[in-house]
Design an enzyme around this catalytic site. Structure first.
Site, PDB file in Angstrom:
ATOM      1  N   ASP A 101      13.966   7.993  20.207  1.00 13.88           N
ATOM      2  CA  ASP A 101      14.006   7.051  19.459  1.00 13.88           C
ATOM      3  C   ASP A 101      14.729   7.037  18.245  1.00 13.88           C
ATOM      4  O   ASP A 101      14.971   8.235  17.787  1.00 13.88           O
ATOM      5  CB  ASP A 101      12.427   6.554  18.935  1.00 13.88           C
ATOM      6  CG  ASP A 101      11.606   6.158  20.142  1.00 13.88           C
ATOM      7  OD1 ASP A 101      12.191   5.899  21.162  1.00 13.88           O
ATOM      8  OD2 ASP A 101      10.303   6.328  20.125  1.00 13.88           O
ATOM      9  N   ARG A 102      14.979   6.030  17.409  1.00 16.06           N
ATOM     10  CA  ARG A 102      15.694   6.425  16.041  1.00 16.06           C
ATOM     11  C   ARG A 102      15.109   7.211  15.251  1.00 16.06           C
ATOM     12  O   ARG A 102      15.809   7.964  14.426  1.00 16.06           O
ATOM     13  CB  ARG A 102      15.906   4.909  15.363  1.00 16.06           C
ATOM     14  CG  ARG A 102      16.593   4.860  14.059  1.00 16.06           C
ATOM     15  CD  ARG A 102      16.161   3.661  13.339  1.00 16.06           C
ATOM     16  NE  ARG A 102      16.449   2.442  14.079  1.00 16.06           N
ATOM     17  CZ  ARG A 102      17.571   1.898  13.867  1.00 16.06           C
ATOM     18  NH1 ARG A 102      18.316   2.143  12.786  1.00 16.06           N
ATOM     19  NH2 ARG A 102      17.861   0.878  14.238  1.00 16.06           N
TER      20      ARG A 102
END
Ligand code: URA
Length: 261
Positions: A101-102
């Protein structure tokens, strides 16, 4: 490089198919038909398969320490991607193996070896991934049991057994006044009301770890991948940096993958 591997890297088929084809005389090196699957292809040799010229791309393998704030994609029109951090890395067709994920940091394998990437990500192969997480609330032995038995996520999907280790828990009154910092494990004070854990999962569902903790009423506030299969993040590698795998790391990684053994 062995002839069967050369042809496999050139996309001509699987190693076992190619062994048969080579023995049937379908491959030639510098104009000579070669039936020995282990024949060493000299650098700059001209190789043909079924009469057509083929070329194996050199396979390259890098470890990237992904920082928070970049997305795991090859390209994006607006966002900074992990591949934007790989400037100067030699090799064509590089891509990240798996997705973080970011806001997740940590280990990403970047390669152009499609077979390896495919193996490591295939759901049936159950490759272990180890994460450090900081989680809101108190992680309990009951949570450890629930993770081991296979959690059911909010959407009803059941996870495979996961190994959860509690590293530290800090109660709501345990604030000693130390600033909380960025939440990373390098800042080794556990903020009040949080738990630090190490978790090993052998699958890769969307937002899996965050959803697993949500299923036991907790929120992940910081997440970092430490390992994938036998490959461990080099903690000396600063976030945002990459390096080629060492020979020992690569050998261990490839030895864990049946298509290479
Ligand atoms: N699980 C998550 O929730 N996020 C990640 O980035 C990786 C695993």
């Amino acid at each position: 490089m062995r002839l069967d591997k050369y042809l496999a890297d050139a996309g001509c088929g699987t190693r076992s198919e190619l062994k048969k084809s080579i023995r049937r005389g379908m491959a030639a090196v510098d104009g000579n038909v070669i039936r020995d699957v282990g024949f060493h292809v000299p650098e700059d040799a001209s190789v043909t398969f079924q009469g057509r010229p083929v070329k194996a791309e050199k396979q390259v393998y890098y470890m990237l320490h992904k920082p928070a704030g970049v997305i795991t994609a090859v390209t994006d029109r607006t966002e900074r991607t992990v591949m934007d951090l790989m400037g100067g890395a030699p090799g064509k067709g590089l891509y990240p193996v798996g997705r973080l994920d970011r806001d997740t940091e940590g280990l990403l394998l970047i390669t152009n070896d499609g077979k390896l990437g495919h193996y490591l990500l295939a759901p049936g192969h159950h490759v272990d991934k180890i994460y450090f997480a900081r989680v809101s609330g108190t992680v309990t032995d009951e949570d450890v049991r629930a993770f081991r038995e296979g959690l059911v996520l909010g959407d009803g999907v059941r996870c495979l057994s996961a190994d959860l280790k509690i590293l530290s828990v800090s109660g709501p009154g345990a604030d000693d006044g130390t600033p909380e910092g960025d939440g990373s494990p390098e800042n080794n004070t556990t903020p009040p009301g949080t738990s630090e854990v190490e978790i090993t999962i052998c699958e890769g569902k969307y937002h899996q770890i965050k959803r697993m903790f949500r299923a036991v009423g907790k929120e992940v506030v910081y997440l970092k991948r430490l390992a994938m299969g036998p490959l461990r993040l080099d903690e000396a590698l600063p976030a945002g940096s990459w390096r080629a795998l060492t020979e020992a790391e690569l050998n261990e990684l490839l030895a864990s993958v049946p298509v290479y053994s």
